[in-house]
Design an enzyme around this catalytic site. Structure first.
Site, PDB file in Angstrom:
ATOM      1  N   SER A 186      -2.991   3.858  -3.359  1.00  0.00           N
ATOM      2  CA  SER A 186      -2.111   2.813  -3.876  1.00  0.00           C
ATOM      3  C   SER A 186      -2.443   1.477  -3.237  1.00  0.00           C
ATOM      4  O   SER A 186      -2.866   1.416  -2.071  1.00  0.00           O
ATOM      5  CB  SER A 186      -0.670   3.198  -3.533  1.00  0.00           C
ATOM      6  N   TYR A 246       6.170   6.705   2.450  1.00  0.00           N
ATOM      7  CA  TYR A 246       5.349   6.973   1.252  1.00  0.00           C
ATOM      8  C   TYR A 246       3.992   6.290   1.381  1.00  0.00           C
ATOM      9  O   TYR A 246       2.942   6.913   1.227  1.00  0.00           O
ATOM     10  CB  TYR A 246       6.075   6.485  -0.013  1.00  0.00           C
ATOM     11  N   LYS A 306      -0.204   7.643   1.906  1.00  0.00           N
ATOM     12  CA  LYS A 306      -1.418   7.241   1.180  1.00  0.00           C
ATOM     13  C   LYS A 306      -2.489   6.780   2.165  1.00  0.00           C
ATOM     14  O   LYS A 306      -3.667   7.124   2.034  1.00  0.00           O
ATOM     15  CB  LYS A 306      -1.106   6.134   0.166  1.00  0.00           C
TER      16      LYS A 306
END
Ligand code: UFG
Length: 350
Positions: free
Chosen positions: A127, A152, A156
């Site tokens: 991302s 989150y 990544k």
């Protein structure tokens, strides 16, 4: 040679299901592997209608080593696209352990099983969140990776590091991480699209639900950012363009021939920034509806502006985004209208 089977973890999810379509159109045989924790079986029916056949689907978790091994062996998988992960930024702040456990355990298990079976090619969903609040725009793959704002985002970053380290150690894996900007839209058939659970966090589903009358108005989170109209800027990419980037990445791995170990990372965006108000106006044009909205306070954690320099993907993968913001919004709106004919409304708001 037999059609290559590609395992798509999270293949019933938003980006996963569109990538299943892109893979099939490119001559691959996609195999869905999904635990349906944040997706619905109805998407498989949509895929069946688009493709004209039933896509094989394994209902299981990526942390379930035995199930993963069995599915990959039985389907003679030659490559994997790994989407399966929890993805709600706010929820990850509330439940960090659940996010770290799920997203990292799934990735580690998958890579171990790939090594065990001698499956080499992997595309990983990363991302643009890894860039945080960038100092220079557009962001290239060389822009600094900043400390993640949410668990989150950290999953990544850590995911990318794990994969890079495994390749550095000389393991026989060829891996591409794709750093997605903001995926929006739906397949133009309106047979598959995004299925947010409850109140959407993301801008475009919130807009389409407002236009459909499920929410009274859009709240624009802040108009005092240092941008031309004061609202935040993002790089919104049509989900089918994003899906096609996975096919291009897979093909680039195949072109490596006998090369055993490889790691690379690409930005996948349009290269164009649009403000929240630009999106509102483009939606109004695409749908022919005036959208009720008001300006509200900033949302904590939002960065003022981020958009991609996607020239590396163009030069090395031969991929560029082809669809416009307006097309993406028209497709999102068509999907929302179809959903309203299927599902009972859910009318809470922010
Ligand atoms: N926005 C509003 N009102 C809303 C929803 C969003 O004004 O009701 C604004 C946000 O403030 C932001 C823009 O619309 O400026 C886009 O917000 P989204 O929530 O759609 O997308 P984000 O850029 O915040 O998040 C996306 C992905 C995340 C990912 C992040 C990386 O959803 O998974 O990009 O930057 F981590």
């Amino acid at each position: 040679m037999a059609t290559p089977s590609i395992l798509v973890t999270g293949g019933a999810g938003f980006i996963g299901s569109h990538t299943v379509v892109a893979l099939a159109e490119a001559g691959y045989r996609p195999v869905v592997y999904d635990n349906f924790s944040n997706s619905q079986q109805s998407i498989l029916e949509g895929l069946r209608q688009i493709l004209g056949y039933e896509v094989p689907c394994y209902v299981a978790d990526c942390t379930h080593r035995g199930a993963l091994l069995e599915a990959m062996e039985r389907e003679q998988v030659q490559g994997v696209i790994h989407f399966a992960a929890f993805k709600a930024v706010g929820e990850s702040v509330q439940e960090p352990l659940r996010y770290y456990r799920n997203n990292l355990d799934a990735l580690l298990t998958l890579v171990e099983v790939m090594l065990e079976l001698g499956v080499h090619d992997l595309i990983f969903s990363s991302s643009c969140t890894v860039y945080g609040e960038p100092e220079q725009l557009p962001v290239t793959e060389h822009s600094p990776i900043l400390p993640a704002i949410s668990p989150y985002g950290n999953t990544k970053q850590i995911g990318e590091e794990i994969l890079r380290d495994v390749v550095r150690a000389g393991k026989p894996l060829r891996i591409i991480s794709l750093r997605y900007f903001n995926p929006i839209g739906a397949h133009p058939s309106a047979l598959i699209g995004e299925l947010p659970i409850g109140v959407p966090n993301n801008l475009v589903p919130y807009i389409t639900q407002t236009a459909a009358g499920l929410r009274p108005e859009l709240v624009v989170f802040g108009d005092d950012y240092p941008t031309p109209d004061g609202t935040c800027i993002r790089d919104y990419i049509h989900v089918m363009d994003l899906a096609e980037a996975h096919v291009a990445a897979l093909r680039s791995l195949e072109r490596l021939g006998a090369l055993a170990s490889h790691y690379d990372v690409f930005n996948i965006g349009t290269g164009e920034g649009a403000s929240v108000l630009d999106v509102v106006r483009a939606f109004e044009e695409a749908s022919g509806n005036a959208l009720p909205y008001r300006i509200g306070p900033r949302r904590p954690g939002d960065v003022a502006a981020v958009y991609a320099d996607a020239t590396k993907a163009r030069d090395q993968l031969g991929w560029t985004a082809r669809r416009t913001l307006r097309e993406a919004l028209a497709d999102a709106w068509r999907w929302e209208q179809r959903l309203q004919t299927l599902a009972p409304p859910n009318t809470e708001s922010h």
